[in-house]
Design a protein around this motif. Structure first.
Motif, PDB file in Angstrom:
ATOM      1  N   ASN A  78       6.016   6.351   0.431  1.00 43.39           N
ATOM      2  CA  ASN A  78       4.917   6.676  -0.814  1.00 43.39           C
ATOM      3  C   ASN A  78       5.344   7.461  -1.583  1.00 43.39           C
ATOM      4  N   ARG A 103      -1.174  -4.147 -10.977  1.00 47.84           N
ATOM      5  CA  ARG A 103      -1.529  -3.087  -9.612  1.00 47.84           C
ATOM      6  C   ARG A 103      -0.514  -2.519  -9.778  1.00 47.84           C
ATOM      7  N   PHE A 108      -0.027   2.956 -11.754  1.00 48.18           N
ATOM      8  CA  PHE A 108      -0.079   3.894 -11.806  1.00 48.18           C
ATOM      9  C   PHE A 108       1.491   4.638 -12.411  1.00 48.18           C
ATOM     10  N   TYR A 130      -6.363   1.122  -6.318  1.00 46.73           N
ATOM     11  CA  TYR A 130      -6.578   1.552  -4.729  1.00 46.73           C
ATOM     12  C   TYR A 130      -5.113   2.546  -4.729  1.00 46.73           C
ATOM     13  N   PRO A 131      -4.065   2.988  -5.784  1.00 45.33           N
ATOM     14  CA  PRO A 131      -2.814   3.721  -5.998  1.00 45.33           C
ATOM     15  C   PRO A 131      -3.446   5.190  -6.905  1.00 45.33           C
ATOM     16  N   VAL A 156      -5.511   6.907  -4.350  1.00 43.97           N
ATOM     17  CA  VAL A 156      -4.430   7.453  -3.358  1.00 43.97           C
ATOM     18  C   VAL A 156      -4.408   8.746  -4.060  1.00 43.97           C
ATOM     19  N   ARG A 157      -3.467   8.778  -5.413  1.00 43.17           N
ATOM     20  CA  ARG A 157      -3.422   9.917  -5.773  1.00 43.17           C
ATOM     21  C   ARG A 157      -4.888  11.164  -6.387  1.00 43.17           C
ATOM     22  N   ILE A 204       7.474   4.081  -7.067  1.00 45.02           N
ATOM     23  CA  ILE A 204       8.258   3.120  -7.678  1.00 45.02           C
ATOM     24  C   ILE A 204       6.809   1.486  -7.500  1.00 45.02           C
ATOM     25  N   ALA A 238       1.434  -1.330  -0.262  1.00 45.25           N
ATOM     26  CA  ALA A 238      -0.048   0.416   0.587  1.00 45.25           C
ATOM     27  C   ALA A 238       1.269   1.159  -0.328  1.00 45.25           C
ATOM     28  N   ILE A 239       2.427   1.488   1.052  1.00 43.67           N
ATOM     29  CA  ILE A 239       2.741   2.492   1.307  1.00 43.67           C
ATOM     30  C   ILE A 239       3.517   3.100  -0.370  1.00 43.67           C
ATOM     31  N   SER A 240       3.711   1.745  -1.161  1.00 40.60           N
ATOM     32  CA  SER A 240       4.849   1.442  -2.134  1.00 40.60           C
ATOM     33  C   SER A 240       3.739   2.265  -2.917  1.00 40.60           C
ATOM     34  N   MET A 241       2.110   1.910  -3.286  1.00 37.39           N
ATOM     35  CA  MET A 241       1.863   2.551  -4.379  1.00 37.39           C
ATOM     36  C   MET A 241       1.228   4.006  -4.009  1.00 37.39           C
ATOM     37  N   GLY A 242       2.042   4.890  -2.941  1.00 40.88           N
ATOM     38  CA  GLY A 242       1.847   6.161  -2.838  1.00 40.88           C
ATOM     39  C   GLY A 242       0.898   6.490  -1.448  1.00 40.88           C
ATOM     40  N   SER A 243       0.470   5.612  -0.837  1.00 40.75           N
ATOM     41  CA  SER A 243      -0.373   5.677   0.482  1.00 40.75           C
ATOM     42  C   SER A 243       0.976   6.303   1.333  1.00 40.75           C
ATOM     43  N   ASN A 244       0.420   7.395   1.826  1.00 36.11           N
ATOM     44  CA  ASN A 244       0.557   7.355   3.340  1.00 36.11           C
ATOM     45  C   ASN A 244       0.389   6.521   4.436  1.00 36.11           C
TER      46      ASN A 244
END
Lengths: 409, 363
Positions: free
Chosen positions: B80, B153, B157, B105-106, B109-110, B84, A310-316
């Protein structure tokens, strides 16, 4: 495909029956135990909350005759005479006290009336009583002339009654048989307070248990085991010892107060013990393992890669925790919450020891009616209402969270 | 792509990592990666390759050294914020979300607009050929399908870099080959940069542009697959990549790129390698498929005399086991055609090889 012949089928059936019988034999001791130690007493107890044959056994004929009475004016003379004869008999068997208690519950103030009348009629002549009973009874006390008294006897004579349940929710029948509010409102308030305290305790154990379980699940096995001992240590200590330890800590001359006094933060001891605060504090401490254990079991099964993904996908990290980790740890959280809540709703010993009057919960009142006031029927009614309440809450939990979201390990 | 003059996209500069303040897990890792390259970090478990990946992703701190993307250091960038993509061995698909929600999800988040998210999710589901599976939960998918969702996934992004940590480790052999093909296809089609970690050398050889072979926290060799296989720089790489025979000997003469090595069964002419000195003990590596059994039509420079032990029928080829006089076992792979010879137990045979297929490594 070749099918089974009759011989084979019979063999297979016999083997299946044998396996089933064996499996059943394994659980028989437990079944018997549960039946005798749990199902039977609870059923009797619940039955007692609606079944009260005392009056019906004491004055069966009077009650039978009262059935024809309209409820307005006085019952006919024969009925009253019959009751007067019964009174004499009860006075001589020393059972009039029981009748006095029962009628008093339906109509307060009747206890002394019944007892004094019984005393008065004890020496009356049988023949005179049979002929003139009604007059003699009415002469003993003016309340016998009131229809409300007879209505009270009739309602106390009901073998099956809902009056205890009404009492348990602060309602009663008035003399006309209508349901009205009781003058003293105790039980509803007590149920609300019990639920409130249970909710606070559940919330506190969540706040304390969640971060701890999370840390333990991430830590190395050695650290996790070490911390686990600390979680389990209070679990292994006697409940009484733990509760008394809180008394030692919180009492007026206890550790906390003397430290605060010594530090000059307060001038006189604060009241920490024998109130709601101490009950909540001690129960949170005692019930914490019930929250930590299911949480830890579930969290240990959540791989670190989920949060990392989840964090690697940009979530804090906080967003990732809320969206990913929290839903995944929910089965443990709800199992822990349900356990703690249900246990604390019915908790008895800790409020009894450190609760004072302020921190009493519903179980303490049930115990009071069982042991002190000897009103087992009311205790049973209060207990079954508590059971119903918990079942309703469980149903709500199932509706909104789902019991398949429960995991105990 | 392999033009070294091109701007370096990802750069590791003397990166070191220690967990316990005593031992280094990664000992000075240097690497330059060009945009669009498929780099594999290959090595036995515990060799530090996953640690490098975790430092790149930001889940482990860098003890010393620098990691830079497009010339900017990312040592201090939060994981985050690194943009990557990552594929995990256990897929790490969120079990409480559907496949489509996982992919979204990604993007959510954006804060991408909903309509655009929907479009993008549909596009990437089509890309991994799972268009019909958007409403399923990860638990209802097969291993290969989950792997494809995890890939989609990580790509959806459009990250600058995609990291894969043994992504095919949990799949069976057939599925693994299929997914290798799938990953290569997507890499070619979309052109993202990949850092791939594996301990499976076949996987590394068949997919990568370059492979960095790790051992004991140090990169032993970083080269394209063919070079790694044909020209290993040291005995570890020669032994770790593919199968190899090692013959002990002593260097008698070095002449430019070739050396003469004296062994118990005669002199062999070999390629040299770094650190080789005249008069020193050495090991000569010869691949099992580069040895031929006399008589053969192949040209040869060297001949070893060995005793036949056994032969094992594998199917498409036959493995012969020989033993040299000093007790070293030698394996020879022969295609299963009509020329595959038969031997009596204990018979002697001549094993032939070319100078270019023999490399002498200093001991």
């Amino acid at each position: 495909m070749p099918s089974l012949n009759t011989q084979d089928a019979a063999n297979a059936r016999r083997q299946l029956r044998r396996r089933r019988r064996q499996a059943f034999l394994f659980v028989v001791p437990l079944l018997v135990f549960i039946l005798f130690a749990f199902v039977a007493p609870i059923t009797t107890m619940l039955f007692r909350s609606v079944y009260n044959p005392t009056v019906a056994e004491l004055v069966p004929e009077t009650l039978e005759m009262l059935e024809d009475w309209s409820g307005e004016g006085l019952p006919d003379e024969a009925t009253i005479t019959r009751f007067a004869v019964d009174m004499k008999r009860m006075a001589n068997d020393r059972t009039s006290g029981r009748l006095a208690d029962e009628i008093n519950r339906a109509l307060p103030g009747m206890s002394s009336v019944v007892k004094s009348t019984a005393r008065g009629l004890r020496r009356a002549d049988d023949a005179e009583l049979a002929a003139n009973g009604a007059e003699m009874l009415l002469a003993e006390n003016e309340r016998w002339a009131k229809p409300a008294t007879w209505r009270a006897i009739r309602s106390a004579g009901q073998v099956y009654t809902s009056s205890y349940y009404l009492t348990a929710v602060d309602l009663e029948y008035d003399s006309e048989g209508e349901i009205i509010m009781r003058d003293t409102q105790i039980y509803k308030q007590l149920y609300t307070k019990t639920l409130k305290m249970a909710l606070i305790i559940t919330g506190l154990t969540m706040l304390l248990g969640y971060p701890l379980a999370f840390y333990m699940s991430q830590a190395s096995p050695a650290t996790a085991n070490f911390l686990m001992v600390f979680v389990l240590l209070p679990f292994w200590t006697s409940l009484l010892v733990r509760t008394t330890a809180w008394i030692a800590l919180l009492q007026a001359g206890g550790v906390v107060n003397s430290t605060l006094l010594w530090a000059g933060l307060i001038n006189q001891p604060i009241e920490l013990l024998y109130n709601e605060f101490s009950t909540i504090l001690a129960m949170t401490h005692i019930l914490l393992p019930f929250m930590v254990l299911p949480l830890y079991a579930v969290m240990r099964g959540i791989d670190a890669s989920f949060m990392r993904a989840a964090i690697s996908m940009g979530s804090n990290p906080i967003g990732a925790w809320y969206k990913i980790y929290l839903p995944m740890s929910l089965p443990g959280l709800s199992a822990g919450a349900l356990l703690v809540f249900i246990i604390s709703v019915g908790y008895y010993i800790t409020p009894a020891l450190v609760g004072g009057t302020d921190g009493q919960m519903i179980s303490n009142i049930i115990a009071f009616h069982m042991q002190v006031s000897n009103n087992w029927e009311l205790a049973a009614a209060l207990g079954s209402l508590l059971l119903i309440l918990i079942l309703v809450l469980y149903w709500l939990f199932d509706r909104f969270v789902g019991t398949d979201n429960l995991k105990l390990g | 792509m392999k033009d070294t003059k091109a701007e370096t996209f990802l750069r590791f500069d003397n990166v070191k990592k220690s967990y316990d303040q005593e031992n280094l897990v990664v000992k000075g890792f240097d690497m330059h990666v060009q945009e669009g390259e498929f780099i594999t970090l290959l090595g036995p478990s515990g060799s530090g390759k996953t640690t490098v990946l975790m430092m790149l992703a930001g889940f482990e701190s860098v003890t010393s050294g620098d990691i830079a993307i497009n010339g900017r250091s990312i040592n201090k960038t939060a994981p985050n914020k690194r943009n990557i993509g990552m594929v995990f061995q256990n897929y790490a698909l969120f079990p409480h979300m559907t496949v489509a929600e996982n992919l979204a999800y990604p993007l959510t988040v954006r804060k991408m607009p909903k309509a655009q998210i929907k479009e993008r999710v549909a596009e990437y589901l089509a890309l991994v050929e799972l268009s019909a599976f958007g409403d399923r939960r990860p638990g209802q998918l097969s291993g290969g399908q989950r792997q494809r969702v995890a890939l989609a996934r990580a790509m959806i992004f459009q990250p600058t870099l995609i990291l894969m940590d043994e992504p095919l480790g949990a799949l069976d052999k057939n599925l693994r080959e299929q997914m290798q093909f799938e990953i290569t296809r997507l890499h070619k089609q979309i052109g993202f940069t990949v850092i791939y970690v594996t301990h499976d050398q076949t996987e590394a050889l068949s997919m990568s542009d370059r492979i960095a072979v790790f051992n004991d926290g140090v990169v032993q060799q970083c080269a394209p697959p063919a070079e790694l296989y044909e020209r290993p720089v040291n005995a570890f790489v020669a032994e770790f990549i593919g199968e190899n025979n090692f013959v002990r000997g002593k260097v008698t003469q070095i002449e430019g790129e070739t050396a003469k090595v004296e062994t118990d069964t005669g002199t062999i002419t070999t390629q040299t390698s770094e650190g080789l000195t005249e008069g020193a003990q050495c090991r000569v590596s010869i691949r099992p498929e580069k040895l031929f059994i006399h008589p053969t039509t192949h040209a040869h420079d060297n001949a070893l005399t060995a005793t036949f032990i056994t032969r094992i029928y594998v199917g498409d080829f036959i493995r012969y086991y020989f033993r040299l006089p000093d007790g070293t076992d030698i394996i020879v792979k022969v295609l299963n055609d009509l020329s595959a010879p038969e031997f009596e137990d204990g018979a002697t045979a001549q094993l032939l090889s070319l100078t270019k297929d023999c490399i002498a490594f200093a001991n």
